[in-house]
Design a protein around this motif. Structure first.
Motif, short mmCIF file in Angstrom:
data_model
loop_
_atom_site.label_atom_id
_atom_site.label_comp_id
_atom_site.label_asym_id
_atom_site.label_seq_id
_atom_site.Cartn_x
_atom_site.Cartn_y
_atom_site.Cartn_z
N GLY A 111 2.35 6.53 -2.97
CA GLY A 111 1.50 7.20 -2.00
C GLY A 111 0.08 6.71 -2.18
O GLY A 111 -0.19 5.78 -2.95
N LYS A 112 -0.86 7.33 -1.45
CA LYS A 112 -2.27 6.97 -1.58
C LYS A 112 -3.10 8.24 -1.61
O LYS A 112 -2.95 9.12 -0.76
CB LYS A 112 -2.73 6.10 -0.41
N VAL A 113 -3.96 8.35 -2.62
CA VAL A 113 -4.89 9.46 -2.76
C VAL A 113 -6.30 8.89 -2.74
O VAL A 113 -6.64 8.05 -3.58
CB VAL A 113 -4.64 10.25 -4.06
N PRO A 117 -3.79 3.64 -4.52
CA PRO A 117 -2.34 3.75 -4.68
C PRO A 117 -2.00 4.64 -5.87
O PRO A 117 -2.65 4.57 -6.92
CB PRO A 117 -1.89 2.30 -4.95
N VAL A 118 -1.01 5.49 -5.70
CA VAL A 118 -0.55 6.37 -6.77
C VAL A 118 0.98 6.34 -6.79
O VAL A 118 1.62 5.97 -5.81
CB VAL A 118 -1.03 7.82 -6.58
N LEU A 119 1.55 6.74 -7.93
CA LEU A 119 3.00 6.82 -8.07
C LEU A 119 3.40 8.22 -8.50
O LEU A 119 2.77 8.81 -9.38
CB LEU A 119 3.51 5.80 -9.10
N CYS A 171 -0.43 13.94 -0.80
CA CYS A 171 -1.54 13.04 -1.13
C CYS A 171 -2.81 13.47 -0.39
O CYS A 171 -3.91 13.47 -0.96
CB CYS A 171 -1.20 11.60 -0.76
N ASP A 172 -2.66 13.84 0.87
CA ASP A 172 -3.81 14.31 1.65
C ASP A 172 -4.38 15.59 1.03
O ASP A 172 -5.60 15.75 0.91
CB ASP A 172 -3.42 14.55 3.10
N TYR A 173 -3.49 16.50 0.67
CA TYR A 173 -3.91 17.80 0.09
C TYR A 173 -4.64 17.59 -1.24
O TYR A 173 -5.72 18.15 -1.46
CB TYR A 173 -2.67 18.67 -0.10
N HIS A 177 -8.89 18.05 -2.19
CA HIS A 177 -9.39 18.91 -3.25
C HIS A 177 -10.19 18.12 -4.29
O HIS A 177 -11.23 18.59 -4.76
CB HIS A 177 -8.22 19.65 -3.92
N ILE A 178 -9.72 16.94 -4.65
CA ILE A 178 -10.48 16.13 -5.61
C ILE A 178 -11.83 15.75 -5.03
O ILE A 178 -12.86 15.76 -5.74
CB ILE A 178 -9.67 14.87 -6.01
#
Length: 210
Positions: A111-113, A117-119, A171-173, A177-178
């Motif tokens: 995904g993408k945050v 890219p994140v796993l 990822c959007d959520y 928040h971050i």
């Protein structure tokens, strides 16, 4: 907890959260409403005692809180898949945090945050899809300017769907928040295991120093 009454919306659903603020207090809140909380937890590694004794005793206390509050619905991470298949269809509200770094050698979902890219571990998204249960994103945050007051946020219910849709929405959520209050994300110490290196775009070029 400001907004505590909203927790009743999540009865017999799955609450999907992250390592955020005082989020673990969701368990006591669920129990006080008779909603039978379930949580997957990781046993404390003895090696932490040697290098970070205060953190070790904090984690031991957290695990005791989880097992005391959830009873037989406190699920150790080892063998959690079979336990979740058993418990998810039962009455009660399950809690899952998806932002734990992926386990080496296990299947992952990308995904993408915040455009990075994140796993994610693929196990739970697949189990949630199989169960057909509705899920809701949630956080419990510390209120700005207050050391005591907490705020519960519970998003609208979402139907079971594809694992890609779940991860994309999550990822959007998480990213929102971050971006709004990065200090409340509690796992910055393992962020390098969660965020992956970005690929250079074809039109990127080095800029020479003057």
């Amino acid at each position: 907890i400001d907004g505590a009454e909203r927790i009743t919306q999540a009865r017999d659903r799955v609450l999907v959260g992250m390592h955020w603020g005082p989020g673990i207090s969701i368990l006591k809140l669920l129990k006080s409403h008779g909603m039978k909380p379930l949580l997957v937890y990781r046993q404390v590694e003895p090696s932490i005692m040697g290098s970070r004794p205060f953190y070790y005793f904090f984690l031991k206390k957290a695990v005791r809180y989880i097992t005391d509050t959830c009873g037989d619905r406190a699920v150790p991470v080892r063998g959690a898949s079979n336990a979740l298949r058993k418990h998810l269809p039962e009455p009660g509200t399950s809690i899952v945090v998806l932002d734990a770094p992926p386990v080496p050698g296990r299947s992952t979902i990308a995904g993408k945050v915040l455009d990075w890219p994140v796993l994610f571990n693929a196990g739970f998204p697949e189990l949630l899809r199989e169960s057909g249960k509705q899920h809701q994103f949630y956080t419990i945050s510390l209120k700005p300017g207050s050391k005591a007051l907490k705020i519960l946020e519970v998003a609208e219910p979402r139907p079971a769907g594809s694992t890609e849709a779940l991860v994309g929405d999550y990822c959007d959520y998480l990213g929102q928040h971050i971006e709004q209050d990065s200090a409340q994300w509690r796992i910055w110490q393992v962020a390098d295991q969660f965020f992956q290196e970005r690929e250079m775009k074809k039109d990127d070029s080095a800029v020479e120093a003057p």
